[in-house]
Each structure stands twice: as structure tokens, then as C-alpha cells.
Design a protein around this motif. Structure first.
Motif, PDB file in Angstrom:
ATOM      1  N   ALA A  33       0.864  -1.189   0.000  1.00 16.92           N
ATOM      2  CA  ALA A  33       0.000   0.000   0.000  1.00 16.92           C
ATOM      3  C   ALA A  33       0.891   1.227   0.000  1.00 16.92           C
ATOM      4  O   ALA A  33       1.918   1.264   0.685  1.00 16.92           O
ATOM      5  CB  ALA A  33      -0.923  -0.001   1.212  1.00 16.92           C
ATOM      6  N   LEU A  34       0.502   2.243  -0.797  1.00 12.64           N
ATOM      7  CA  LEU A  34       1.286   3.471  -0.923  1.00 12.64           C
ATOM      8  C   LEU A  34       0.417   4.680  -0.620  1.00 12.64           C
ATOM      9  O   LEU A  34      -0.817   4.631  -0.794  1.00 12.64           O
ATOM     10  CB  LEU A  34       1.862   3.620  -2.333  1.00 12.64           C
ATOM     11  N   ASP A  35       1.054   5.770  -0.236  1.00 14.64           N
ATOM     12  CA  ASP A  35       0.345   7.017  -0.002  1.00 14.64           C
ATOM     13  C   ASP A  35      -0.335   7.463  -1.295  1.00 14.64           C
ATOM     14  O   ASP A  35       0.308   7.574  -2.348  1.00 14.64           O
ATOM     15  CB  ASP A  35       1.314   8.096   0.477  1.00 14.64           C
ATOM     16  N   GLY A  36      -1.641   7.719  -1.219  1.00 18.24           N
ATOM     17  CA  GLY A  36      -2.420   8.017  -2.407  1.00 18.24           C
ATOM     18  C   GLY A  36      -1.976   9.268  -3.133  1.00 18.24           C
ATOM     19  O   GLY A  36      -1.842   9.271  -4.359  1.00 18.24           O
ATOM     20  N   HIS A  37      -1.724  10.359  -2.393  1.00 13.59           N
ATOM     21  CA  HIS A  37      -1.356  11.619  -3.041  1.00 13.59           C
ATOM     22  C   HIS A  37       0.012  11.519  -3.695  1.00 13.59           C
ATOM     23  O   HIS A  37       0.197  11.948  -4.849  1.00 13.59           O
ATOM     24  CB  HIS A  37      -1.364  12.754  -2.021  1.00 13.59           C
ATOM     25  N   ALA A  38       0.976  10.938  -2.996  1.00  9.60           N
ATOM     26  CA  ALA A  38       2.326  10.822  -3.546  1.00  9.60           C
ATOM     27  C   ALA A  38       2.325   9.961  -4.802  1.00  9.60           C
ATOM     28  O   ALA A  38       3.001  10.276  -5.795  1.00  9.60           O
ATOM     29  CB  ALA A  38       3.268  10.230  -2.495  1.00  9.60           C
ATOM     30  N   LEU A  39       1.554   8.883  -4.778  1.00 11.30           N
ATOM     31  CA  LEU A  39       1.492   8.012  -5.944  1.00 11.30           C
ATOM     32  C   LEU A  39       0.800   8.705  -7.111  1.00 11.30           C
ATOM     33  O   LEU A  39       1.241   8.597  -8.257  1.00 11.30           O
ATOM     34  CB  LEU A  39       0.756   6.724  -5.577  1.00 11.30           C
ATOM     35  N   MET A  40      -0.267   9.438  -6.837  1.00  8.33           N
ATOM     36  CA  MET A  40      -0.972  10.158  -7.890  1.00  8.33           C
ATOM     37  C   MET A  40      -0.046  11.160  -8.579  1.00  8.33           C
ATOM     38  O   MET A  40      -0.034  11.273  -9.810  1.00  8.33           O
ATOM     39  CB  MET A  40      -2.179  10.889  -7.313  1.00  8.33           C
ATOM     40  N   MET A  41       0.754  11.884  -7.797  1.00  9.93           N
ATOM     41  CA  MET A  41       1.687  12.845  -8.380  1.00  9.93           C
ATOM     42  C   MET A  41       2.749  12.134  -9.218  1.00  9.93           C
ATOM     43  O   MET A  41       3.123  12.611 -10.297  1.00  9.93           O
ATOM     44  CB  MET A  41       2.342  13.670  -7.274  1.00  9.93           C
ATOM     45  N   PHE A  77     -10.115   8.753  -9.113  1.00 10.01           N
ATOM     46  CA  PHE A  77      -9.097   8.498  -8.093  1.00 10.01           C
ATOM     47  C   PHE A  77      -8.543   7.082  -8.254  1.00 10.01           C
ATOM     48  O   PHE A  77      -9.166   6.184  -8.832  1.00 10.01           O
ATOM     49  CB  PHE A  77      -9.629   8.736  -6.675  1.00 10.01           C
ATOM     50  N   LEU A  78      -7.330   6.869  -7.730  1.00 15.10           N
ATOM     51  CA  LEU A  78      -6.638   5.596  -7.900  1.00 15.10           C
ATOM     52  C   LEU A  78      -7.326   4.492  -7.098  1.00 15.10           C
ATOM     53  O   LEU A  78      -7.666   4.687  -5.932  1.00 15.10           O
ATOM     54  CB  LEU A  78      -5.184   5.725  -7.450  1.00 15.10           C
ATOM     55  N   VAL A  79      -7.502   3.355  -7.749  1.00 12.41           N
ATOM     56  CA  VAL A  79      -8.131   2.203  -7.101  1.00 12.41           C
ATOM     57  C   VAL A  79      -7.094   1.114  -6.827  1.00 12.41           C
ATOM     58  O   VAL A  79      -7.062   0.530  -5.746  1.00 12.41           O
ATOM     59  CB  VAL A  79      -9.263   1.637  -7.987  1.00 12.41           C
ATOM     60  N   HIS A  80      -6.236   0.853  -7.814  1.00 11.43           N
ATOM     61  CA  HIS A  80      -5.223  -0.210  -7.663  1.00 11.43           C
ATOM     62  C   HIS A  80      -4.153  -0.017  -8.719  1.00 11.43           C
ATOM     63  O   HIS A  80      -4.430   0.471  -9.819  1.00 11.43           O
ATOM     64  CB  HIS A  80      -5.869  -1.592  -7.817  1.00 11.43           C
ATOM     65  N   VAL A  81      -2.919  -0.400  -8.393  1.00 12.89           N
ATOM     66  CA  VAL A  81      -1.808  -0.275  -9.335  1.00 12.89           C
ATOM     67  C   VAL A  81      -0.993  -1.568  -9.340  1.00 12.89           C
ATOM     68  O   VAL A  81      -0.693  -2.124  -8.276  1.00 12.89           O
ATOM     69  CB  VAL A  81      -0.888   0.914  -8.987  1.00 12.89           C
ATOM     70  N   ASP A  82      -0.650  -2.036 -10.550  1.00 11.49           N
ATOM     71  CA  ASP A  82       0.284  -3.146 -10.709  1.00 11.49           C
ATOM     72  C   ASP A  82       1.645  -2.563 -11.069  1.00 11.49           C
ATOM     73  O   ASP A  82       1.756  -1.774 -12.017  1.00 11.49           O
ATOM     74  CB  ASP A  82      -0.162  -4.090 -11.820  1.00 11.49           C
TER      75      ASP A  82
END
Length: 216
Positions: A43-51, A84-89
Motif C-alpha cells: 500500500a502506498l500514499d495516495g497523493h504521492a502516488l498520484m503525483m 481516483f486511484l483504485v489499484h496499481v500493478d
């Protein structure tokens, strides 16, 4: 391409309920796979990953509870309405390793006059590049192109060290002729009335021609 450093924590709970709880904590569930290793659920921080994901094929130095590895995003799931982000591979990569990715296609210049349209047959260009030197995109000149012209994959200049992962003759862009706008309902009705009036006038003239003149 510069590396983006992100931190992640291992996930031990799985399923839809666990994923929802992760997102309620402003984190995004993800999985890291590759090189024959067992997938890591993180699991990653949502805002940091979005940026970070604002850069296509971003190279990420992922710190998973003190253990670091290089990864690139391979599949990003977003919520349909709000985005918004739901899941990332993530795919684990190594320096010097070649990977196949899709890079954005940018255009420059103007088409030949005439109101023609540019059709994107491929939304992105499949290429093979070294994992730490993935281009952010490719640029194609469309200056002066006329209707009927097709830009093929082999026509696109690639950065050094990057090669096509698609056939050279694959169509990427195409210039299509501008289509005449369909008439409005009012215009169509007016044209129909005009045609009917012309037909009536023609019938009257024909009838008059066939009627013999009265003798004097």
C-alpha cells in the motif's frame, strides 16, 4: 528519466473489504511482480502516488519497509467517475534491463488547409527501451499533411536506445477529409418543401403543354 522515491508498506489483508479500508486511510493498494519472485502486496500514499503517475512510465524507487527495488507502473485502475486511484500493478525492473511499454504520441505543426481532421489510430506507441531510460513520449510532425496521408510507426523518430515494439507499417495517425455537416431539421424541411414545389411546377407545366389551345 529521474527516479521518484516512494515508500510502501506490506499488506496482509486481502479482498474488497481490505482494499476499501486501505483507500479510506488515503492509501492505494498495489502489487509488485516480476523476475519470477512471488508478488508483493503493498500500500502506498495516495497523493504521492498520484503525483508520481503524472509522468508516463515513471521509474519508481520503491522502499518496501526498508527493502528497495526499482519498479514501473504496468496497470493503473481508476474510479470511473472521479478518477481516483483504485489499484496499481508494478513491474520490478533492473538497470540495463529492456522493457516493453507504451509511450504517448505528441504532434507538432498544422495540417494542410481545408479543415481536415487528424485521427489517432494508436493512442500510444509500443516501444522497447532500457528500464531506466524510458522516453516520456515521441513527437510526430504533421506539418502540411493532406487528407489521405497515413503516418506509420516506422516514420516516427525514436530516441537513441529505443526501438519499436510494433511492425514498421502499423498505422499510427491518419488525416481524414473534413465531412460536410448534416443539415438541420429546419434546413431539411425547407429543402423538401422546395423540391415538392419544383415538382408541382413541373407537373403543371407538363399538363399545360399537353392541353391543346382553344380554336379561335
Amino acid at each position: 528519466m529521474a527516479e521518484v522515491k516512494l515508500k510502501a508498506v506490506l499488506r496482509t489483508d486481502f479482498g474488497k473489504g481490505a482494499a476499501r479500508r486501505t483507500r479510506r486511510d488515503n492509501k492505494v493498494p498495489a502489487v509488485v511482480y516480476g523476475h519470477g519472485a512471488d508478488p508483493k502486496h503493498v500500500a502506498l500514499d495516495g497523493h504521492a502516488l498520484m503525483m508520481a503517475l503524472k509522468t508516463p512510465n515513471v521509474l519508481i524507487s520503491l522502499d518496501v519497509e526498508g527493502k528497495k527495488e526499482l519498479v514501473i507502473p504496468k496497470a493503473v485502475q481508476r474510479e470511473a467517475l472521479r478518477g481516483f486511484l483504485v489499484h496499481v500493478d508494478f513491474l520490478a525492473v533492473k538497470r540495463g534491463e529492456k522493457v516493453t511499454v507504451e509511450v504517448p504520441i505528441h504532434t507538432e505543426g498544422e495540417l494542410a488547409p481545408g479543415g481536415n481532421l487528424l485521427e489517432h489510430i494508436l493512442g500510444a506507441l509500443p516501444v522497447e527501451a532500457e528500464a531506466t531510460h524510458i522516453p516520456e513520449g515521441v513527437t510526430v510532425s504533421i506539418e502540411g499533411l493532406e487528407a489521405g496521408h497515413t503516418v506509420r510507426a516506422g516514420d516516427i523518430p525514436l530516441p537513441r536506445g529505443t526501438s519499436l515494439a510494433v511492425e514498421d507499417d502499423a498505422a499510427v495517425l491518419q488525416v481524414v477529409a473534413a465531412q460536410t455537416e448534416a443539415p438541420t431539421e429546419e434546413e431539411a424541411a425547407a429543402e423538401e418543401e422546395a423540391a415538392e414545389a419544383a415538382a408541382e411546377e413541373g407537373a403543371a407545366a407538363e399538363e399545360a403543354a399537353e392541353t391543346p389551345a382553344a380554336e379561335g
